[in-house]
Enzyme design. Structure first.
Site, short mmCIF file in Angstrom:
data_model
loop_
_atom_site.label_atom_id
_atom_site.label_comp_id
_atom_site.label_asym_id
_atom_site.label_seq_id
_atom_site.Cartn_x
_atom_site.Cartn_y
_atom_site.Cartn_z
CB ALA A 1 -0.94 0.00 1.20
CB ALA A 2 3.92 2.40 1.68
N PRO A 3 3.25 4.37 -0.82
CG PRO A 3 3.58 6.37 -1.99
CD PRO A 3 3.64 4.87 -2.15
CD GLU B 1 4.79 -0.94 2.51
OE1 GLU B 1 6.00 -1.22 2.51
OE2 GLU B 1 4.10 -0.89 1.47
CG ASP C 1 0.65 0.31 -7.09
OD1 ASP C 1 1.20 0.00 -8.15
OD2 ASP C 1 0.85 1.41 -6.53
CB CYS D 1 4.51 2.87 -11.50
SG CYS D 1 5.68 2.25 -10.26
#
Length: 452
Positions: free
Chosen positions: A269-271, A289, A331, A384
């Site tokens: 999860a972070a950031p 996280e 993610d 990403c």
């Protein structure tokens, strides 16, 4: 999600491989000269392969007065951003490369070239300070004459070198070749070109319909873009009305659709930008996280934005998360090549083997995430990265090995410009943002699945 080395969201800093002589020399002088401090930062990033953001967060520029500290950090940032261009120009002015052990010399030449090429600092100051820094250390003094000659020649030939500078110079060769093969020379060139530019500052909001900070332009996600700025000084920061999140990074959470009242698992999860998006839209979020420090930063952001009561932060390995949920957002850890516009050191810290290793981690996480989705629920997978192994290829993996996950074509929540014929989402850093005159965003891939 940006990670260095991962399993289920784990993150480890790569071992130092550089010569620490340059860092030691810079620490001894950085208290009096911002250029020495800049050389220390550049050496840590380019020679020791430390992340730029982490070095800037913990560097010694605090010993300088604010104006000098700002100059040191600006020089370091532009040097790292234009590293390939700088090295190309220096190589054209030198008969042979510096020895590998000459890390301190290399750092000083790089920061001096950055000033002369891209900051247009006073020519004589950049040259004279470089020579003085080299002469001030017995281990580097022998290179002072070479540096003086190279930098003075750079001043004379600057315009010619910049006119000849190839677009691919600022991208590692292996990355450039991949992008040309995957996307074609024109698109690869457009990506490389925008990586030379300083990125804007994108915001996401905890509530819709509120006033935008002065000078901000609205984004189609409901967020806003500012040209730049010190985050803590922007209007609304203290009130917790927004957080920093790239426009493209705001899209995967939107793909989940209406999450109000739903139980959502946010893996790795972070950031925390996506966690806060989900909570702001009414979801009951479990955010996992593995890094305790990053998890604590997430808690701090949740407290500032007044979203803590909607989120349970769990410190642990994503591969060990249990339970089932209405929706899962994965993610996944990746090579982060889509973030090179914001993190210019990423390109030089990665290799093809990283992409291969991370793609295996992503497969493991997809298997585990599939088990966390209730029947009829949704899973959004995102990275990403602009590497197909971490995006499009994973859709083929799911189709072959995870039959319970059916691709759910994306036809809402994402501008049409980013939708692919296969029903997934792909953004590239040079793309324009629909409904605006803005350009530039992180490179992202996302796909949505329905659990049958």
């Amino acid at each position: 999600m940006t990670q260095t080395e991962t399993r289920g969201g784990a993150r480890r800093r790569p071992p130092s491989r550089g010569n620490h002589q340059g860092a030691k020399r810079a620490r001894e002088t950085s208290g009096s000269d911002p250029r020495a401090a800049a050389a220390e930062i550049v050496s840590a990033v380019c020679e020791d392969h430390q992340p730029l953001a982490a070095v800037l967060d913990g560097d010694d520029t605090r010993a300088l007065d604010p104006r000098d500290a700002a100059l040191a950090r600006a020089i370091a940032r532009i040097t790292v951003r234009r590293r390939g261009d700088i090295d190309w120009c220096l190589a054209n002015l030198m008969d042979k490369p510096l020895p590998k052990r000459a890390s301190a010399v290399r750092a000083i030449l790089r920061i001096s070239a950055a000033q002369l090429l891209f900051m247009r600092q006073a020519d004589h100051a950049a040259v004279n300070v470089a020579v003085a820094l080299l002469k001030g250390d017995g281990a580097t003094g022998g290179f002072a004459g070479l540096a003086n000659a190279v930098l003075r020649r750079l001043v004379r030939e600057r315009d010619l070198l910049l006119a000849r500078l190839p677009v691919e110079a600022n991208t590692p060769d292996w990355v450039w070749r991949r992008w040309v093969e995957i996307y074609g020379a024109a698109t690869a060139g457009a990506i490389a070109a925008i990586h030379r530019e300083e990125p804007s500052l994108d915001l996401a909001f905890a509530a819709t319909g509120g006033p935008l900070p002065e000078g901000a332009e609205p984004l189609p996600t409901g967020g806003a873009r500012l040209p730049t700025g010190t985050v803590t000084e922007i209007e609304g920061y203290a009130e917790g009305g927004w957080w920093v999140q790239d426009f493209a990074a705001q899209l995967p959470a939107l793909i989940l659709g209406d999450v109000a009242g739903k139980r959502v698992l946010d893996l790795c999860a972070a950031p925390g930008g996506k966690t806060m998006q989900l909570a702001a839209r009414g979801a009951k979020v479990t955010a996992v996280e593995i890094d305790p420090a990053r998890a604590e930063r997430l808690r701090e952001n949740l407290a500032r934005t007044r979203l803590s009561d909607r989120v349970e932060v769990v410190v642990g390995d994503a591969m060990e998360a249990g339970g089932t949920y209405d929706a899962v957002l994965l993610d996944a850890p990746c090579s982060a090549t889509g973030t090179m516009r914001r993190q210019p050191d990423v390109a030089w810290a990665k290799s093809k083997t990283d992409i291969t290793a991370l793609s295996r981690v992503q497969k493991d996480l997809l298997r585990h995430a599939a088990d966390r989705v209730e029947s009829g629920g949704s899973l959004v997978y995102a990275t990403c990265s602009i590497e197909p192994e971490e995006g499009e290829a994973q859709i083929r993996f799911v189709a072959k090995h995870l039959p319970a996950l059916q691709l759910d074509p994306i036809n809402e929540g994402v501008p049409a410009a980013f939708a692919t014929p296969e029903g997934t989402m792909r953004t590239l850093p040079h793309m324009a943002i629909p409904e605006t005159e803005l350009r530039g965003l992180d490179g992202f891939f996302a796909a949505r699945f329905r659990k049958v």
